[in-house]
Design an enzyme around this catalytic site. Structure first.
Site, PDB file in Angstrom:
ATOM      1  N   CYS A 115      -4.147 -13.566  -2.709  1.00  0.00           N
ATOM      2  CA  CYS A 115      -5.391 -13.975  -2.769  1.00  0.00           C
ATOM      3  C   CYS A 115      -5.759 -14.944  -3.944  1.00  0.00           C
ATOM      4  O   CYS A 115      -5.043 -16.342  -3.836  1.00  0.00           O
ATOM      5  CB  CYS A 115      -6.388 -12.789  -2.869  1.00  0.00           C
ATOM      6  SG  CYS A 115      -8.226 -13.302  -2.175  1.00  0.00           S
ATOM      7  N   HIS A 225      -4.846  -9.015   1.470  1.00  0.00           N
ATOM      8  CA  HIS A 225      -4.684  -7.745   0.213  1.00  0.00           C
ATOM      9  C   HIS A 225      -3.535  -6.909   0.549  1.00  0.00           C
ATOM     10  O   HIS A 225      -4.178  -5.744   0.816  1.00  0.00           O
ATOM     11  CB  HIS A 225      -6.078  -7.552  -0.169  1.00  0.00           C
ATOM     12  CG  HIS A 225      -6.648  -8.609  -0.986  1.00  0.00           C
ATOM     13  ND1 HIS A 225      -6.788  -8.430  -2.244  1.00  0.00           N
ATOM     14  CD2 HIS A 225      -7.560  -9.464  -0.535  1.00  0.00           C
ATOM     15  CE1 HIS A 225      -7.431  -9.410  -2.575  1.00  0.00           C
ATOM     16  NE2 HIS A 225      -8.230 -10.136  -1.794  1.00  0.00           N
ATOM     17  N   GLU A 227      -2.266  -4.760  -1.173  1.00  0.00           N
ATOM     18  CA  GLU A 227      -2.056  -3.760  -2.090  1.00  0.00           C
ATOM     19  C   GLU A 227      -3.315  -2.721  -1.605  1.00  0.00           C
ATOM     20  O   GLU A 227      -3.367  -1.874  -2.067  1.00  0.00           O
ATOM     21  CB  GLU A 227      -2.721  -4.131  -3.611  1.00  0.00           C
ATOM     22  CG  GLU A 227      -4.100  -4.567  -3.665  1.00  0.00           C
ATOM     23  CD  GLU A 227      -4.608  -5.819  -3.202  1.00  0.00           C
ATOM     24  OE1 GLU A 227      -3.819  -6.376  -2.526  1.00  0.00           O
ATOM     25  OE2 GLU A 227      -5.882  -6.189  -3.247  1.00  0.00           O
TER      26      GLU A 227
END
Ligand code: MN
Length: 256
Positions: A115, A225, A227
């Site tokens: 990002c 994202h 994660e």
């Protein structure tokens, strides 16, 4: 031995009362990032924004780097005046990360950028950023989803001949382009990729969703994202495993 992966971090988000934030001088890093690195087999080493002169010494102890999400890069760093839709800026973090990324690229350190991290990677290497996707009109995709963070909402088309494709799928060689659904929490994107970088994934509205370097072993940026998705999604786990594997190979090779 687990390779050591440095994680960038910064000041707290703007919705916290500024008096609290400034008085407490807090460093913020969502647990999702360091948990993903540990799960992938690395030791997460959290890096506060240090003076730019500290980059070489900070990198000397690391085998890889994960550039995390956060506020908007100061558009001055890519030669633009701030547009009305430009968001929060963290000058200390900007300065540190620009120096850190340039030093990391110089020594070909394995690097995954998420990002804001992807945007900073691009800016550090000489590219530009779209300051506010909200300025666009017409047939555009929603890039600030209201769905849960782990839930993929929009499609991206991924180049078949890319490091990104090989890492996501775990398959060697080139293939046909393929589409993947990803989560989306951004109002900025890479505009012009930096020299030596390629756009390797785009959304249906043409927004850049991934870049990678042609000239480095493992330098990869994604606009989504992973994660937030790795616990449920193999491709997301593969991104972190890919970074850790590259860091491990570098450590084993004694290339520091
Ligand atoms: Mn998106």
């Amino acid at each position: 031995m687990r390779p050591r992966v440095g994680l960038t971090a910064g000041s707290p988000p703007a919705h916290l009362p500024s008096v609290l934030v400034e008085a407490a001088d807090i460093l913020v890093l969502p647990g999702a990032y360091w948990r993903a690195v540990w799960d992938a087999g690395g030791v997460p080493m959290i890096l506060p924004p240090l003076p730019a002169s500290g980059t070489a010494e900070a990198l000397a102890g690391l085998d890889g780097l994960l550039l995390t999400g956060g506020p908007d890069p100061d558009p001055a760093h890519f030669g633009e005046e701030p547009r009305p839709g430009n968001g929060r800026i963290d000058p200390e973090r900007d300065g540190w990360e620009l120096a850190l990324i340039r030093a990391a690229l110089e020594v070909d350190l394995p690097l995954l950028a998420v990002c804001r991290g992807m945007q900073m990677l691009n800016v550090a290497a000489g590219g530009t950023v779209v300051q506010d996707l909200g300025e666009r009109t017409g047939d555009v995709v929603k890039h600030r989803q209201a769905a849960p963070r782990w839930y993929p909402t929009h499609l991206v088309s991924i180049h078949g001949a890319s490091l990104l494709r090989r890492i996501l799928t775990g398959l060697e060689g080139d293939s046909e382009p393929f589409t993947l659904r990803v989560n989306s929490f951004h109002h900025q994107a890479v505009a012009e990729p930096a020299p030596g970088f390629l756009t390797t994934a785009v959304a249906a509205d043409g927004v850049s969703e991934a870049i990678e370097s042609d000239a480095h072993s493992f330098v990869l940026g994604v606009q989504w994202h992973p994660e937030a998705m790795w616990r449920r999604d193999e491709g997301s786990r593969n991104l972190f495993r890919g970074l850790v594997a590259a860091a491990h190979a570098r450590r084993a090779g004694g290339m520091r």
